[in-house]
Structures are given as C-alpha cells and as structure tokens.
Design a protein around this motif. Structure first.
Motif, mmCIF file in Angstrom:
data_model
loop_
_atom_site.group_PDB
_atom_site.id
_atom_site.type_symbol
_atom_site.label_atom_id
_atom_site.label_comp_id
_atom_site.label_asym_id
_atom_site.label_seq_id
_atom_site.Cartn_x
_atom_site.Cartn_y
_atom_site.Cartn_z
ATOM 1 N N LEU A 126 21.888 -13.710 -23.446
ATOM 2 C CA LEU A 126 21.377 -12.683 -24.349
ATOM 3 C C LEU A 126 20.459 -11.729 -23.587
ATOM 4 C CD1 LEU A 126 20.581 -14.857 -27.499
ATOM 5 C CD2 LEU A 126 22.543 -13.356 -27.120
ATOM 6 N N LYS A 127 20.566 -10.451 -23.896
ATOM 7 C CA LYS A 127 19.820 -9.424 -23.167
ATOM 8 C C LYS A 127 18.862 -8.690 -24.097
ATOM 9 C CE LYS A 127 23.539 -8.860 -19.801
ATOM 10 N NZ LYS A 127 24.534 -7.939 -19.192
ATOM 11 N N PRO A 128 17.555 -8.852 -23.873
ATOM 12 C CA PRO A 128 16.566 -8.175 -24.717
ATOM 13 C C PRO A 128 16.753 -6.665 -24.777
ATOM 14 C CG PRO A 128 15.508 -9.841 -23.363
ATOM 15 C CD PRO A 128 16.929 -9.735 -22.872
ATOM 16 N N ALA A 129 17.189 -6.054 -23.668
ATOM 17 C CA ALA A 129 17.352 -4.600 -23.644
ATOM 18 C C ALA A 129 18.412 -4.144 -24.655
ATOM 19 C CB ALA A 129 17.726 -4.130 -22.244
ATOM 20 N N ILE A 130 19.503 -4.910 -24.775
ATOM 21 C CA ILE A 130 20.549 -4.554 -25.742
ATOM 22 C C ILE A 130 20.012 -4.685 -27.160
ATOM 23 C CG2 ILE A 130 22.789 -5.224 -26.694
ATOM 24 C CD1 ILE A 130 23.663 -6.009 -23.910
ATOM 25 N N ILE A 131 19.289 -5.768 -27.421
ATOM 26 C CA ILE A 131 18.743 -5.981 -28.764
ATOM 27 C C ILE A 131 17.741 -4.887 -29.106
ATOM 28 C CG2 ILE A 131 17.408 -7.582 -30.203
ATOM 29 C CD1 ILE A 131 18.571 -9.841 -28.396
ATOM 30 N N LEU A 135 17.849 -2.197 -32.235
ATOM 31 C CA LEU A 135 16.759 -2.068 -33.195
ATOM 32 C C LEU A 135 16.273 -0.623 -33.300
ATOM 33 C CD1 LEU A 135 14.667 -5.282 -32.398
ATOM 34 C CD2 LEU A 135 16.103 -4.861 -34.392
ATOM 35 N N LEU A 136 16.348 0.113 -32.196
ATOM 36 C CA LEU A 136 15.953 1.523 -32.229
ATOM 37 C C LEU A 136 16.924 2.335 -33.076
ATOM 38 C CD1 LEU A 136 14.863 2.157 -28.530
ATOM 39 C CD2 LEU A 136 13.395 2.113 -30.556
ATOM 40 N N GLU A 137 18.203 1.961 -33.012
ATOM 41 C CA GLU A 137 19.220 2.699 -33.767
ATOM 42 C C GLU A 137 19.212 2.313 -35.242
ATOM 43 O OE1 GLU A 137 23.078 2.523 -32.059
ATOM 44 O OE2 GLU A 137 22.389 2.965 -30.027
ATOM 45 N N VAL A 138 18.975 1.023 -35.519
ATOM 46 C CA VAL A 138 18.956 0.546 -36.912
ATOM 47 C C VAL A 138 17.667 -0.246 -37.107
ATOM 48 C CG1 VAL A 138 20.324 -0.544 -38.723
ATOM 49 C CG2 VAL A 138 21.463 0.275 -36.663
ATOM 50 N N PRO A 139 16.508 0.409 -37.124
ATOM 51 C CA PRO A 139 15.230 -0.300 -37.140
ATOM 52 C C PRO A 139 14.984 -1.130 -38.371
ATOM 53 C CG PRO A 139 14.917 2.036 -37.591
ATOM 54 C CD PRO A 139 16.356 1.864 -37.171
ATOM 55 N N HIS A 140 15.617 -0.794 -39.489
ATOM 56 C CA HIS A 140 15.366 -1.526 -40.735
ATOM 57 C C HIS A 140 16.566 -2.360 -41.146
ATOM 58 C CE1 HIS A 140 11.684 0.720 -41.086
ATOM 59 N NE2 HIS A 140 12.342 1.866 -41.045
ATOM 60 N N SER A 141 17.327 -2.824 -40.164
ATOM 61 C CA SER A 141 18.508 -3.631 -40.466
ATOM 62 C C SER A 141 18.095 -4.883 -41.215
ATOM 63 C CB SER A 141 19.227 -4.026 -39.175
ATOM 64 O OG SER A 141 18.374 -4.801 -38.361
ATOM 65 N N ILE A 205 13.583 -11.265 -30.023
ATOM 66 C CA ILE A 205 13.868 -11.210 -28.590
ATOM 67 C C ILE A 205 13.716 -9.785 -28.076
ATOM 68 C CG2 ILE A 205 15.628 -11.566 -26.815
ATOM 69 C CD1 ILE A 205 16.830 -13.745 -28.556
ATOM 70 N N GLY A 206 14.104 -8.808 -28.904
ATOM 71 C CA GLY A 206 14.096 -7.417 -28.466
ATOM 72 C C GLY A 206 12.818 -6.669 -28.762
ATOM 73 N N MET A 207 11.859 -7.310 -29.436
ATOM 74 C CA MET A 207 10.612 -6.636 -29.805
ATOM 75 C C MET A 207 9.498 -7.036 -28.856
ATOM 76 S SD MET A 207 10.886 -7.113 -33.952
ATOM 77 C CE MET A 207 9.292 -6.328 -34.243
ATOM 78 N N ALA A 208 8.982 -6.058 -28.115
ATOM 79 C CA ALA A 208 7.960 -6.339 -27.103
ATOM 80 C C ALA A 208 6.665 -6.870 -27.701
ATOM 81 C CB ALA A 208 7.668 -5.073 -26.294
ATOM 82 N N ASP A 209 6.386 -6.539 -28.968
ATOM 83 C CA ASP A 209 5.133 -6.967 -29.585
ATOM 84 C C ASP A 209 5.310 -8.112 -30.569
ATOM 85 O OD1 ASP A 209 6.539 -5.567 -31.466
ATOM 86 O OD2 ASP A 209 4.813 -4.435 -32.237
ATOM 87 N N SER A 210 6.457 -8.768 -30.557
ATOM 88 C CA SER A 210 6.670 -9.887 -31.477
ATOM 89 C C SER A 210 5.931 -11.124 -30.975
ATOM 90 C CB SER A 210 8.163 -10.203 -31.599
ATOM 91 O OG SER A 210 8.649 -10.765 -30.396
ATOM 92 N N ARG A 211 5.668 -12.055 -31.884
ATOM 93 C CA ARG A 211 4.999 -13.291 -31.493
ATOM 94 C C ARG A 211 5.840 -14.067 -30.497
ATOM 95 N NH1 ARG A 211 2.813 -15.366 -37.417
ATOM 96 N NH2 ARG A 211 1.092 -13.877 -37.606
ATOM 97 N N LEU A 212 7.164 -14.029 -30.679
ATOM 98 C CA LEU A 212 8.052 -14.719 -29.751
ATOM 99 C C LEU A 212 7.916 -14.137 -28.351
ATOM 100 C CD1 LEU A 212 10.310 -16.875 -29.514
ATOM 101 C CD2 LEU A 212 11.951 -15.034 -29.858
#
Length: 328
Positions: A126-131, A135-141, A205-212
């Motif tokens: 899995l690649k964080p950059a792809i995720i 998320l940038l394209e569909v931020p409220h998915s 995985i794709g959010m730089a500021d997430s708790r994960l």
C-alpha cells in the motif's frame, strides 16, 4: 495472551449473506484468480514484473513464522491463513483480505492447504502517496467502516475489488502495457479499499496528521533505533501526544506496548543475524540491545521455540527465513 507458536486452524470462513448474483460473480472471479496465481507462483523465485505485487502458493500448512509486515493488502484466493498480532488473532480464507496499515511484527501460518487445493494468495504494497492523492480528489468520500485504530483488519472482497486484482495480475503477461496500465489499476485497488469496509483505516494511511500517522512515526523510530534505550517521553513527543495518550493509541494500533514492540524487533533482527553471521550468540544479543545473555536466550526461546544457538543451526539447515520472507 496468545502463544505465537501455537497457530490453530481457521474456523468457518464462509462469506456472509449476499445476493445470489453477487455471490456467483465473486466465485467466478475467485476461480479465475486461483488459476492465475497458481500459474504465476510456479515462476518463483523469479519476481513478477509488477512492482510491489507478490503471489504466493503452498501445498501444505506451514509452521508459525515471525516476520515484519509493512503496509500491505493481502488477498486469499484459496485455503486459509492465521496471523497473530500481539494478543489479537486474525483468521482469513478464500475471498477475504487482510490490510496492515503500519509496520507490524506478526506471526503467520497457513492453516488450510493441500496438494489438491493449495493455499493461494496475492499481496500488494500500500502506498500512502496514492491514498493521499485520492483523498485530495474526493476529500469527503464515505465508507461503510467504523472508526478503528487497529493496525490490522480482515474483510470480504467485493467483486469490483477482485476484478481489479485480476486485471493487475493479467498485466504480467502483457509487459508492454505495464508502464501505462499498472499505475491506473493499482490506484483503482487503493480506491476500492478506501471506499470499502476498511476505508477508515486506509484513509488514515494517507493523512499526514492522522493519529495512525503519528503512531507510525514512533514505530519507524523504534524500527530504526531498536538497540537503543526507549523512552516513552521521547516517543510521545515524536507522536505529538501526551505519554498516556501515546501508550493508549500505540496499543490500539499494534496490540502491544512500545517495549513489547521493541522486543519483537530486537529478537527478529537477532534471528536474521544468527542466520547470516553464525558465531558468538552473546555478541549478537548485545548488538540488538540486550545487556544480559541469559535474558536474551530466555526471551529468544520464548518467541522462537528454541535457544539462539540451536535455532541458528536449524535456520541454516532449512533456509526457513528465505521461505517465510515471501509470506504475506
């Protein structure tokens, strides 16, 4: 606490109720996927021409194997497997997939496989950059998932996800199409995961500021400095959390404490060194952070079932580390 050296057979892995057309579509795609994985797995150890994609086949159950897993999507097409993370046990079989969202020390064993019906699986890093880009394209998915901090989950694969995996593996027979189509299909698989049952975990995985992601920073530090003294205050500061909050979230993700996680890394690293550099067992123990040879031997035996010296002889005789390195 689960004994990592005592994997049990998987329980009933039947898929939950689904419309008949959905069930038959899933079964048809699984049948095609089994044939494709079995054919491609015969080429092992030659790697697939697809970066970050792995296929695996086994004609028998395997003993428990300790190893590290990075963020990965692993789909079982046939047979069953069990993965133990700390005190949690995950059983998954045909038509199910496991997602690990951070680097985790796990114990895995194949529980259902035979010459007539071998265990067959495919994995994708899995690649964080792809995720992040999705998320940038569909931020409220929206997803069907509930919030969870666990670093590992098991779900049932949808026909759409199975179809994308099939198309990705078919590219191995079409090398001229890989450069153009593989990134598109890989992105689709990430999207199917993001919009599925495990969407909350994939999203983090794709959010730089997430708790994960914050816990992930501490995990990377431990992996890179496993032989050093571990201070909870420093790790909590790295994760931008209070000490109590850090310990709570770290255990939620990894199913173990930071000290337990560090111990797993130290012992796995020691095992690799014993395989590659047989010799002074005490010196290897010191090199991974143990001050006491007796403590090193005791904890090594508890995890791997044999003292370091005897285990290293068995490892070199069987090459077990090379084989288990291919597991997902």
């Amino acid at each position: 606490m689960h004994d990592p050296l005592n994997c049990r057979r998987a329980s009933d892995l039947s898929l939950p109720f689904a419309p008949a057309w959905d069930y038959h579509q899933r079964m048809d795609k699984l049948t095609e996927l089994r044939a494709l994985i079995q054919r491609q797995a015969r080429l092992w150890p030659a790697p697939l021409a697809l970066d970050g994609v792995h296929v695996y086949a086994s004609e028998g159950a395997t003993p428990p194997a300790q190893h590290m897993t990075e963020p990965v999507f692993a789909l079982v097409a046939q047979g069953a497997k069990q993965t133990i993370l700390g005190e949690r046990t995950y059983d998954y079989g045909a038509g199910q997939y496991l997602v690990a969202s951070v680097d985790l020390p796990i114990c895995g064993c194949i529980t259902e496989a035979s010459a007539d019906a071998p265990f067959l699986a495919v994995g994708l890093n899995l690649k964080p950059a792809i995720i992040a880009s999705l998320l940038l394209e569909v931020p409220h998915s929206t997803t069907t998932a509930t919030a969870s901090m666990s670093g590992m989950h098991v779900s049932n694969a949808t026909p759409a996800l199975l179809d994308a995996v099939l198309r990705l593996l078919h590219l191995a027979d079409q090398p001229g199409d890989i450069a153009v189509l593989a990134p598109m299909i890989e992105r689709e698989i990430h999207w199917r995961l993001l919009s599925g049952e495990q969407g909350v975990a994939i999203r983090q995985i794709g959010m730089a500021d997430s708790r994960l992601s914050h816990i992930g920073r501490a995990i990377r530090w431990i992996r890179e400095h496993y032989a050093e003294l571990l201070r909870s205050e420093d790790l909590a500061r790295l994760a931008a959390m209070s000490v109590s909050s850090f310990h709570r979230h770290f255990r939620a993700v990894t199913a173990m404490s930071p000290l337990q996680y560090q111990k797993q890394i130290r012992l796995q690293q020691a095992r690799v060194r014993l395989m590659q550099e047989p010799g002074d067992v005490a010196a290897i123990g010191y090199s991974v952070g143990y001050d006491s040879p007796s403590q090193f031997s005791r904890e090594y035996s508890r995890l791997f079932g044999a003292p370091p010296g005897r285990d290293s002889v068995q490892l070199r005789a069987t090459g077990v580390l090379e084989r288990t390195g291919r597991q997902m």
